[in-house]
Design an enzyme around this catalytic site. Structure first.
Site, short mmCIF file in Angstrom:
data_model
loop_
_atom_site.label_atom_id
_atom_site.label_comp_id
_atom_site.label_asym_id
_atom_site.label_seq_id
_atom_site.Cartn_x
_atom_site.Cartn_y
_atom_site.Cartn_z
CE LYS A 167 -3.34 -2.29 2.99
NZ LYS A 167 -2.95 -3.07 4.19
CG ASP B 224 14.37 -1.03 4.02
OD1 ASP B 224 15.53 -0.77 4.31
OD2 ASP B 224 13.42 -0.90 4.80
CG PHE C 181 10.97 2.94 11.86
CD1 PHE C 181 9.90 3.24 11.02
CD2 PHE C 181 10.97 1.73 12.51
CE1 PHE C 181 8.85 2.37 10.85
CE2 PHE C 181 9.92 0.83 12.36
CZ PHE C 181 8.87 1.16 11.52
C1 PRP Z 1 7.56 -1.77 1.99
C2 PRP Z 1 7.74 -0.93 0.73
C3 PRP Z 1 8.28 -1.90 -0.26
C4 PRP Z 1 9.12 -2.83 0.60
C5 PRP Z 1 10.54 -2.42 0.50
O1 PRP Z 1 6.35 -2.43 1.92
O2 PRP Z 1 6.52 -0.37 0.29
O3 PRP Z 1 7.27 -2.62 -0.92
O4 PRP Z 1 8.65 -2.69 1.95
O5 PRP Z 1 11.33 -3.24 1.30
P1 PRP Z 1 12.47 -4.16 0.71
O6 PRP Z 1 13.28 -3.35 -0.27
O7 PRP Z 1 13.25 -4.52 1.95
O8 PRP Z 1 11.85 -5.35 0.07
P2 PRP Z 1 5.65 -3.14 3.18
O9 PRP Z 1 5.97 -4.60 3.13
O10 PRP Z 1 6.01 -2.40 4.42
O11 PRP Z 1 4.11 -3.00 2.84
P3 PRP Z 1 3.23 -1.65 2.62
O12 PRP Z 1 3.68 -1.06 1.29
O13 PRP Z 1 1.83 -2.14 2.57
O14 PRP Z 1 3.51 -0.72 3.77
#
Ligand code: PRP
Length: 180
Positions: free
Chosen positions: A43, A103, A152
């Site tokens: 999201k 990330d 964070f």
């Molecule tokens: C977050 C962000 C990316 C992912 C990046 O999503 O939106 O999709 O993490 O992290 P990475 O590079 O370590 O894979 P999250 O899983 O928090 O879901 P959200 O978008 O619903 O908040």
């Protein structure tokens, strides 16, 4: 007004708006004469994406995917579960994948792999924030809004336990909130 749970604001509203407008202009230039398909990864990307598309003066379409990681033990493999797939085929389309943050890079690495297998005409990766210090898997980002400190951060789509996505700026969450 800064939210009480924040240590500090990292990217304020006007800084975000200026950069998103620049990115939109760059995409419009790069995709001139084409009708790109922008795919948002739910999201986190929704706030950024809805602002970004309004800054792209082109014919375009949007779609969304929802994914989540399998969990810590398998996350290092980069496997993510697809909860919502695209509505249509992307074959021969010029696709731009939109993220709020990169990330470890595992999510984008996985998504890139499955989207490339669907034979788009091109695939470009776009993320508002890039946290290079956290990278485990190399990803080739074409468009990056800002390099982000390894803190964070929440707001403008980014959450902590589902909250703070509606903040109109990006801030560093105070340690007392997440106990870090
Ligand atoms: C977050 C962000 C990316 C992912 C990046 O999503 O939106 O999709 O993490 O992290 P990475 O590079 O370590 O894979 P999250 O899983 O928090 O879901 P959200 O978008 O619903 O908040």
């Amino acid at each position: 007004m800064e939210h009480a749970d924040l240590e500090r604001i990292v990217f304020d509203t006007s800084t975000l708006a200026d950069r998103v407008a620049q990115m939109g202009r760059q995409i419009a230039t790069d995709y001139h004469g084409r009708t790109p398909l922008l795919i948002g990864v739910l999201k986190g990307s929704v706030v950024f994406m809805t602002d970004l598309v309004r800054q792209i003066d082109l014919r375009l379409e949007i779609d969304f995917m929802a994914v989540s990681s399998y969990g810590d033990s398998t996350r290092s493999s980069g496997e993510v579960r697809i909860h919502k797939d695209l509505d249509r085929s992307i074959e021969d389309r010029h696709v731009i994948l939109i993220e709020d943050i990169v990330d470890t890079g595992l999510t984008l690495h996985f998504l890139t792999k499955i989207l490339r297998a669907r034979k788009p005409a091109s695939l470009a990766l776009c993320s508002l924030l890039d946290k290079p210090e956290a990278r485990v898997q190399t990803v080739d980002l074409r468009y990056v809004g800002f390099t982000c400190p390894n803190d964070f951060v929440v707001g403008y789509g980014l959450d902590y336990r589902g909250e703070y996505r509606n903040l109109p700026y990006i801030g560093m969450l105070s340690r007392h909130v997440y106990g870090g």
